[in-house]
Design a protein around this motif. Structure first.
Motif, PDB file in Angstrom:
ATOM      1  N   GLY A  37       0.818  -1.201   0.000  1.00 56.51           N
ATOM      2  CA  GLY A  37       0.000   0.000   0.000  1.00 56.51           C
ATOM      3  C   GLY A  37       0.853   1.254   0.000  1.00 56.51           C
ATOM      4  N   PRO A  38       0.222   2.419   0.125  1.00 53.80           N
ATOM      5  CA  PRO A  38       0.940   3.687   0.046  1.00 53.80           C
ATOM      6  C   PRO A  38       1.451   4.246   1.379  1.00 53.80           C
ATOM      7  CG  PRO A  38      -1.405   4.082  -0.059  1.00 53.80           C
ATOM      8  CD  PRO A  38      -1.225   2.593  -0.012  1.00 53.80           C
ATOM      9  N   ARG A  39       1.280   3.516   2.491  1.00 55.25           N
ATOM     10  CA  ARG A  39       1.750   4.047   3.775  1.00 55.25           C
ATOM     11  C   ARG A  39       3.233   4.380   3.733  1.00 55.25           C
ATOM     12  NH1 ARG A  39       2.341   0.868   7.848  1.00 55.25           N
ATOM     13  NH2 ARG A  39       2.019  -1.031   6.674  1.00 55.25           N
ATOM     14  N   GLU A  40       3.659   5.252   4.642  1.00 53.49           N
ATOM     15  CA  GLU A  40       5.072   5.605   4.768  1.00 53.49           C
ATOM     16  C   GLU A  40       5.696   4.778   5.883  1.00 53.49           C
ATOM     17  OE1 GLU A  40       4.969   9.806   5.481  1.00 53.49           O
ATOM     18  OE2 GLU A  40       4.671  10.269   3.364  1.00 53.49           O
ATOM     19  N   ARG A  41       6.932   4.373   5.695  1.00 58.19           N
ATOM     20  CA  ARG A  41       7.636   3.563   6.682  1.00 58.19           C
ATOM     21  C   ARG A  41       7.782   4.317   8.008  1.00 58.19           C
ATOM     22  NH1 ARG A  41      10.250  -1.063   6.971  1.00 58.19           N
ATOM     23  NH2 ARG A  41      11.836  -1.322   8.571  1.00 58.19           N
ATOM     24  N   PRO A  47       0.085   9.114   2.423  1.00 57.00           N
ATOM     25  CA  PRO A  47       0.072  10.315   1.589  1.00 57.00           C
ATOM     26  C   PRO A  47      -1.301  10.587   0.983  1.00 57.00           C
ATOM     27  CG  PRO A  47       2.040   9.044   1.172  1.00 57.00           C
ATOM     28  CD  PRO A  47       1.157   8.197   2.048  1.00 57.00           C
ATOM     29  N   GLY A  48      -1.760  11.823   1.139  1.00 53.44           N
ATOM     30  CA  GLY A  48      -3.011  12.247   0.538  1.00 53.44           C
ATOM     31  C   GLY A  48      -4.263  11.845   1.283  1.00 53.44           C
ATOM     32  N   VAL A  49      -4.135  11.259   2.484  1.00 52.60           N
ATOM     33  CA  VAL A  49      -5.313  10.807   3.219  1.00 52.60           C
ATOM     34  C   VAL A  49      -5.541  11.683   4.451  1.00 52.60           C
ATOM     35  CG1 VAL A  49      -6.355   8.904   4.533  1.00 52.60           C
ATOM     36  CG2 VAL A  49      -5.075   8.428   2.448  1.00 52.60           C
ATOM     37  N   TYR A  60      -9.327  11.738   0.409  1.00 53.94           N
ATOM     38  CA  TYR A  60      -8.067  11.155  -0.026  1.00 53.94           C
ATOM     39  C   TYR A  60      -7.762  11.608  -1.442  1.00 53.94           C
ATOM     40  CZ  TYR A  60     -10.700   7.684  -2.732  1.00 53.94           C
ATOM     41  OH  TYR A  60     -11.522   7.061  -3.630  1.00 53.94           O
ATOM     42  N   ASP A  61      -6.492  11.546  -1.777  1.00 46.82           N
ATOM     43  CA  ASP A  61      -5.992  11.936  -3.088  1.00 46.82           C
ATOM     44  C   ASP A  61      -5.405  10.682  -3.737  1.00 46.82           C
ATOM     45  OD1 ASP A  61      -4.318  12.770  -5.206  1.00 46.82           O
ATOM     46  OD2 ASP A  61      -3.929  14.701  -4.239  1.00 46.82           O
ATOM     47  N   ILE A  62      -6.118  10.109  -4.700  1.00 49.01           N
ATOM     48  CA  ILE A  62      -5.671   8.859  -5.319  1.00 49.01           C
ATOM     49  C   ILE A  62      -4.344   9.044  -6.053  1.00 49.01           C
ATOM     50  CG2 ILE A  62      -7.002   9.129  -7.454  1.00 49.01           C
ATOM     51  CD1 ILE A  62      -6.277   5.827  -5.539  1.00 49.01           C
ATOM     52  N   GLU A  63      -4.093  10.226  -6.592  1.00 46.30           N
ATOM     53  CA  GLU A  63      -2.824  10.457  -7.301  1.00 46.30           C
ATOM     54  C   GLU A  63      -1.644  10.336  -6.345  1.00 46.30           C
ATOM     55  OE1 GLU A  63      -0.805  13.499 -10.501  1.00 46.30           O
ATOM     56  OE2 GLU A  63      -2.965  13.514 -10.198  1.00 46.30           O
ATOM     57  N   SER A  68       2.898   6.971  -4.206  1.00 43.75           N
ATOM     58  CA  SER A  68       3.484   6.371  -3.010  1.00 43.75           C
ATOM     59  C   SER A  68       3.522   4.847  -3.095  1.00 43.75           C
ATOM     60  CB  SER A  68       2.707   6.821  -1.770  1.00 43.75           C
ATOM     61  OG  SER A  68       3.327   6.339  -0.607  1.00 43.75           O
ATOM     62  N   VAL A  69       2.455   4.226  -3.568  1.00 47.39           N
ATOM     63  CA  VAL A  69       2.442   2.765  -3.655  1.00 47.39           C
ATOM     64  C   VAL A  69       3.435   2.280  -4.703  1.00 47.39           C
ATOM     65  CG1 VAL A  69       0.552   2.408  -5.315  1.00 47.39           C
ATOM     66  CG2 VAL A  69       0.946   0.728  -3.546  1.00 47.39           C
TER      67      VAL A  69
END
Length: 147
Positions: A37-41, A47-49, A60-63, A68-69
């Motif tokens: 997924g797009p989470r940050e470590r 990002p964008g949520v 949320y921002d899908i872009e 990020s993903v």
């Protein structure tokens, strides 16, 4: 028949798994990635949520999530000794196909302009964390004797 060595691999750059599973598992010359997924470590930041006090998605921002993903997948591939160009199959899970597919599809085309792996995109009701996209990937990887 000889038993093939199965190697569990974890990235030092991708977000930590949310359960008992590795980022990737190597079997022969194939690398199977767990859902990414797009989470940050090191944080629960996505990002964008934007979340409310109960952890529900406000917006949320899908872009931003797509960028990020894709980056997280690259981290895992590179830390495992593979590469973006070695991807052969990508399964994409979206939580809102109607609103997000066109943006995701445009970005996917930019990221995969040179390498075009097989792809399946499905809509699902929800993912385990408040994200809108997750990728499940398979890549090739050179054996140590070929490196």
């Amino acid at each position: 028949m000889a038993t093939e060595k199965k190697e569990l691999l974890n990235s030092s750059k991708a977000p930590e798994p949310v359960g008992l599973y590795p980022h990737a598992r190597r079997v022969g010359n194939l690398l199977f990635l767990s859902g990414v997924g797009p989470r940050e470590r090191g944080s629960k930041n996505i990002p964008g949520v934007e979340l409310d006090e109960n952890g529900n998605i406000i917006s949320y921002d899908i872009e931003k999530q797509c960028h990020s993903v894709f980056q997280n997948v690259k981290y895992i591939l590179e830390d495992a000794g593979s590469s973006w160009d070695s991807l052969v199959d990508v399964t994409v899970f979206l939580t809102n196909m109607q609103d997000d597919f066109s943006t995701y599809n445009r970005l996917y085309a930019e990221y995969f302009k040179e390498n075009q792996p097989c792809r399946t995109t499905v809509e699902i009701n929800k993912l385990p964390t408040p994200i809108a996209i997750e990728l499940k990937c398979i890549a090739t990887i050179e054996s140590p004797s070929q490196s």
